[in-house]
Design an enzyme around this catalytic site. Sequence first.
Site, mmCIF file in Angstrom:
data_model
loop_
_atom_site.group_PDB
_atom_site.id
_atom_site.type_symbol
_atom_site.label_atom_id
_atom_site.label_comp_id
_atom_site.label_asym_id
_atom_site.label_seq_id
_atom_site.Cartn_x
_atom_site.Cartn_y
_atom_site.Cartn_z
ATOM 1 N N HIS A 67 -7.363 9.864 -2.099
ATOM 2 C CA HIS A 67 -6.739 9.823 -0.780
ATOM 3 C C HIS A 67 -7.589 10.510 0.287
ATOM 4 O O HIS A 67 -7.733 9.986 1.406
ATOM 5 C CB HIS A 67 -5.351 10.464 -0.860
ATOM 6 C CG HIS A 67 -4.410 9.981 0.203
ATOM 7 N ND1 HIS A 67 -3.042 9.954 0.022
ATOM 8 C CD2 HIS A 67 -4.620 9.494 1.452
ATOM 9 C CE1 HIS A 67 -2.466 9.473 1.117
ATOM 10 N NE2 HIS A 67 -3.396 9.204 1.990
ATOM 11 N N LYS A 85 3.071 -0.994 9.047
ATOM 12 C CA LYS A 85 4.343 -0.510 8.488
ATOM 13 C C LYS A 85 5.462 -0.657 9.508
ATOM 14 O O LYS A 85 5.319 -0.320 10.666
ATOM 15 C CB LYS A 85 4.201 0.957 8.079
ATOM 16 C CG LYS A 85 5.417 1.540 7.365
ATOM 17 C CD LYS A 85 6.442 2.150 8.292
ATOM 18 C CE LYS A 85 5.944 3.429 8.938
ATOM 19 N NZ LYS A 85 7.029 4.092 9.725
ATOM 20 N N SER A 86 6.581 -1.185 9.059
ATOM 21 C CA SER A 86 7.812 -1.191 9.836
ATOM 22 C C SER A 86 8.957 -1.379 8.862
ATOM 23 O O SER A 86 8.779 -1.989 7.796
ATOM 24 C CB SER A 86 7.826 -2.312 10.876
ATOM 25 O OG SER A 86 9.072 -2.319 11.568
ATOM 26 N N VAL A 87 10.116 -0.847 9.193
ATOM 27 C CA VAL A 87 11.300 -1.102 8.372
ATOM 28 C C VAL A 87 12.271 -2.018 9.109
ATOM 29 O O VAL A 87 13.375 -2.273 8.643
ATOM 30 C CB VAL A 87 11.996 0.214 7.967
ATOM 31 C CG1 VAL A 87 11.085 1.025 7.053
ATOM 32 C CG2 VAL A 87 12.400 1.032 9.179
ATOM 33 N N TYR A 120 3.040 9.989 -0.565
ATOM 34 C CA TYR A 120 4.185 9.459 0.186
ATOM 35 C C TYR A 120 5.511 9.711 -0.531
ATOM 36 O O TYR A 120 6.572 9.628 0.089
ATOM 37 C CB TYR A 120 4.040 7.952 0.415
ATOM 38 C CG TYR A 120 2.786 7.508 1.121
ATOM 39 C CD1 TYR A 120 1.953 8.410 1.775
ATOM 40 C CD2 TYR A 120 2.425 6.164 1.133
ATOM 41 C CE1 TYR A 120 0.794 7.987 2.407
ATOM 42 C CE2 TYR A 120 1.277 5.734 1.770
ATOM 43 C CZ TYR A 120 0.459 6.645 2.387
ATOM 44 O OH TYR A 120 -0.692 6.209 3.007
ATOM 45 N N ARG A 162 10.096 -6.895 13.203
ATOM 46 C CA ARG A 162 8.713 -6.418 13.312
ATOM 47 C C ARG A 162 7.903 -6.789 12.076
ATOM 48 O O ARG A 162 6.720 -7.140 12.180
ATOM 49 C CB ARG A 162 8.704 -4.895 13.499
ATOM 50 C CG ARG A 162 9.220 -4.427 14.850
ATOM 51 C CD ARG A 162 8.165 -4.599 15.938
ATOM 52 N NE ARG A 162 8.681 -4.173 17.231
ATOM 53 C CZ ARG A 162 8.681 -2.924 17.666
ATOM 54 N NH1 ARG A 162 8.205 -1.956 16.883
ATOM 55 N NH2 ARG A 162 9.148 -2.625 18.858
ATOM 56 N N ASN A 172 4.589 -9.010 12.398
ATOM 57 C CA ASN A 172 3.284 -8.558 11.911
ATOM 58 C C ASN A 172 2.671 -9.522 10.905
ATOM 59 O O ASN A 172 1.451 -9.483 10.670
ATOM 60 C CB ASN A 172 3.420 -7.171 11.263
ATOM 61 C CG ASN A 172 3.730 -6.080 12.261
ATOM 62 O OD1 ASN A 172 3.506 -6.221 13.455
ATOM 63 N ND2 ASN A 172 4.265 -4.971 11.764
ATOM 64 N N ASP A 222 0.844 -1.191 0.000
ATOM 65 C CA ASP A 222 0.000 0.000 0.000
ATOM 66 C C ASP A 222 0.882 1.245 0.000
ATOM 67 O O ASP A 222 1.635 1.487 0.944
ATOM 68 C CB ASP A 222 -0.903 0.017 1.240
ATOM 69 C CG ASP A 222 -1.831 1.220 1.256
ATOM 70 O OD1 ASP A 222 -2.982 1.073 0.791
ATOM 71 O OD2 ASP A 222 -1.420 2.299 1.732
ATOM 72 N N LYS A 265 -2.704 5.942 -4.198
ATOM 73 C CA LYS A 265 -3.763 6.908 -3.914
ATOM 74 C C LYS A 265 -3.470 8.225 -4.609
ATOM 75 O O LYS A 265 -2.321 8.665 -4.670
ATOM 76 C CB LYS A 265 -3.879 7.134 -2.395
ATOM 77 C CG LYS A 265 -3.958 5.867 -1.583
ATOM 78 C CD LYS A 265 -3.955 6.145 -0.087
ATOM 79 C CE LYS A 265 -3.628 4.897 0.698
ATOM 80 N NZ LYS A 265 -2.195 4.530 0.624
#
Length: 278
Positions: free
Chosen positions: A108, A231-233, A51, A237, A241, A46, A76
Amino acid sequence: MTTVPQIRIADGVTIPQLGFGVYQVPPEETRDAVSMALEVGYRHIDTAQMYGNEQGVGDALKDSGLSRDEVFVTSKLNNGFHRRDDALRAAEASVERLGGPMDLFLIHWPLPTIDVDYLETWQAMIEIRDAGLTRAIGVSNFQVPHLERIIAETGVKPAVNQIEVHPYLTNETVRAYNAAQGIATEAWSPIAQGQVLGDPTISAIAERVGRTTAQVTLRWHIQRGDIVFPKSVTRSRVEENFRLFDFELTDDDIQAIAALNKDHRTGPDPDTFAYIPA
């Protein structure tokens, strides 16, 4: 590999119920973050024009070796492109950056207080879908009156409404309208930007089932039928998730978490938000 449930949306399109979000992932880090998510097993990404990282998503998809139809990609429309011609050009630009047609393209924000009518924007989205730039179209942050109007005026229902939903903002009025209309609900900010992770009720459930509070919260969304894309980088994590499908919450757990609602938003109010990027 974990099998992620698929939810059927409009036009016969199906979307993985769990995805990977890239909101606030810096453009220069997006390629690696998405590549990592695809390695873990995510097949739903997504992103958004706002962004600024669609190119990184497209690069990661190209690098992955996966065929394009193996990964569901959402983007979006940016707030500055609500006029018809602008929307069409913006959609074409997204397709170019992403390396091919989108699976889902959303307005959006409705921006109901600006001088460009979101009805014009929705009519443009229908053209964008019919031109083959995306398989399905939807909206984000639309309230019930916004949805009622575009459906009444065009006869075309959004496939998806992506709204803020989490235990402190269950957003039941919009979720119920979505369900009644056959519109899938996507939940952004599903853990309230981390604000729910220390909640005593969620913590107690997590301890009982032997999971983290993030996993419990995301599982709550899954069992209620929402589509989520945390979201995580951080790889640990990202992997955590993804591990949501080998345990279940009880009905009492679901109700206890829903009872935490206090109509608390972590983001803007869709009825008044009017931000246009420079």
